[in-house]
Design an enzyme around this catalytic site. Structure first.
Site, PDB file in Angstrom:
ATOM      1  N   CYS A 103       6.769  -3.211  -2.289  1.00 26.05           N
ATOM      2  CA  CYS A 103       5.992  -2.001  -2.564  1.00 26.05           C
ATOM      3  C   CYS A 103       4.567  -2.292  -2.132  1.00 26.05           C
ATOM      4  O   CYS A 103       4.350  -2.922  -1.104  1.00 26.05           O
ATOM      5  CB  CYS A 103       6.105  -1.605  -4.030  1.00 26.05           C
ATOM      6  SG  CYS A 103       5.564  -2.886  -5.193  1.00 26.05           S
ATOM      7  N   ARG A 134       2.668   6.878   2.159  1.00 24.33           N
ATOM      8  CA  ARG A 134       2.102   5.544   2.373  1.00 24.33           C
ATOM      9  C   ARG A 134       2.973   4.765   3.361  1.00 24.33           C
ATOM     10  O   ARG A 134       2.456   4.042   4.220  1.00 24.33           O
ATOM     11  CB  ARG A 134       1.974   4.793   1.055  1.00 24.33           C
ATOM     12  CG  ARG A 134       0.901   5.359   0.136  1.00 24.33           C
ATOM     13  CD  ARG A 134       0.724   4.515  -1.109  1.00 24.33           C
ATOM     14  NE  ARG A 134       0.127   3.219  -0.807  1.00 24.33           N
ATOM     15  CZ  ARG A 134       0.072   2.214  -1.669  1.00 24.33           C
ATOM     16  NH1 ARG A 134       0.601   2.340  -2.878  1.00 24.33           N
ATOM     17  NH2 ARG A 134      -0.495   1.073  -1.338  1.00 24.33           N
TER      18      ARG A 134
END
Length: 297
Positions: free
Chosen positions: A234, A176
C-alpha cells in the site's frame, strides 16, 4: 485461522470473564488525534495503541513512512498493553479496521496465534447498543514472549520481480495507483506489474468485512488462484495488512511488502508506472521462496 471476531462473540467472551486483551488502534492518514478519540470513548478495558510510535519505527526514506519496529521494541510495547503468553487479543479501530489490521498482522508475525480483528470495529460495537467508557485504561504489564518472521514478508527486490510469476496487489485507492494524485509520497504511480485492488473494497458500507464467498470472488476476479504467489503493498504497509487479512478470510495466504510505495518511490533507481494496467493473474502454481530478493516466510 479466521482473523475476525464479531461483536456477539466478543460480548460473550467478556460476559463469561474470559481473558481478552482489547487494543484500540485509532489512526487515520491526516488525523493525528487518535488518542483524543480514544479518550472520548472506547470499548471497556481497551488499551490505546499508538500506530506511529508503537507499530512503527521512525520514518526514513530508505524504509518508508512506517517501517516495522525492532522485535525487542515491539515486544516491549505488547507487554505495556498487558499481553501475556496465551492471551486472546482483539484489535479494533473506527475506520473499518484499516489501522487495526496493522496490529493484527504484527502480532501474528510475532507468533501470537490468538489475535483477531473486531469485525466492523467500534461502529459495530456502537450499533449493537453496547457501552463505551471514557478516559485512559491502565493495565498490569504483560509477560508475552514474541518472535519474528511468522508471516510472509518481501522487500523491494522481491516486489520488483514478483509480477513475473505471481500477483502483486496495490491496496491503495485507484487514483493513487494510477498516479492521478499522490498526497504524501515523492512520486505518483505504482510498482510496475502491480494490480489495483483498493482495500476499501474489502468491506461493506458499515465497515464489516465482506463474506468469505464475496471476498473470494473479488480476489479471483483480480487473478488470485489457489497456488498463486500473492503479495500486497500500500502506501506505508498499514492498509496492506488489511488486504492480507481479507485474503485470509477468502482462503488465500499473502505476503506483505512492509516498506510499500513510500519506500519504493523514495528510491530513484526503481521504476514507477502510471495509468491503468491490464489485470489478470498469473497461471496457478509457484512458490514464494522461489522469487529473487529477500522473502521471509
Amino acid at each position: 485461522m479466521d482473523p475476525l471476531m464479531d461483536v456477539a462473540g466478543l460480548k460473550t467472551r467478556l460476559a463469561e470473564g474470559l481473558r481478552t486483551v482489547l487494543l484500540d488502534v485509532r489512526w487515520a492518514l491526516g488525523d493525528p488525534h487518535g488518542h483524543d478519540h480514544y479518550l472520548s470513548g472506547h470499548l471497556p478495558g481497551a488499551v490505546f495503541v499508538d500506530l506511529s510510535t508503537e507499530l512503527a519505527a521512525p520514518a526514513v526514506p530508505e524504509r518508508g513512512r512506517h517501517p516495522l519496529p525492532e522485535a525487542a521494541d515491539f515486544q516491549a510495547a505488547a507487554r505495556r498493553w498487558g499481553i501475556r503468553n496465551g492471551d486472546v487479543v482483539v484489535a479494533y479501530d473506527d475506520s473499518g479496521n484499516m489501522a487495526a489490521a496493522r496490529a493484527w498482522w504484527m502480532l501474528r508475525n510475532a507468533g501470537l496465534p490468538d489475535v483477531y480483528l473486531l469485525d466492523g470495529g467500534l461502529a459495530a460495537w456502537r450499533a449493537a447498543g453496547l457501552p463505551l467508557e471514557a478516559g485512559h485504561v491502565r493495565v498490569e504489564p504483560g509477560d508475552v514472549t514474541l518472535t519474528d518472521g511468522n508471516m510472509p514478508v518481501l522487500d523491494a527486490a522481491a516486489a520488483a520481480t514478483w509480477p513475473d510469476s505471481g500477483l502483486l496487489l496495490d491496496a491503495r485507492a485507484g487514483e493513487r495507483y494510477r498516479g492521478e494524485v499522490e498526497p504524501v509520497d515523492p512520486r505518483a504511480g505504482h510498482i510496475p506489474g502491480a494490480v489495483s485492488a483498493p482495500t476499501s473494497d474489502n468491506v461493506d458500507k458499515a465497515g464489516r468485512f465482506l463474506s468469505e464467498g464475496e471476498l473470494r470472488r473479488r480476489f479471483e476476479l483480480l487473478g488470485v488462484r489457489d497456488g498463486t504467489p500473492v503479495a500486497v503493498y500500500c502506501g506505508s504497509g498499514v492498509t496492506a495488512a488489511h488486504q492480507v487479512a481479507a485474503l485470509e478470510v477468502a482462503g488465500f495466504r499473502a505476503a506483505l511488502y512492509p516498506g510499500s510505495f513510500s519506500e519504493w518511490s523514495n528510491n530513484p533507481e526503481l521504476p514507477v508506472a502510471t495509468g491503468a494496467e491490464a489485470g489478470g493473474g498469473p497461471p496457478p502454481g509457484g512458490n514464494i521462496a522461489g522469487h529473487e530478493g529477500s522473502v521471509r516466510l
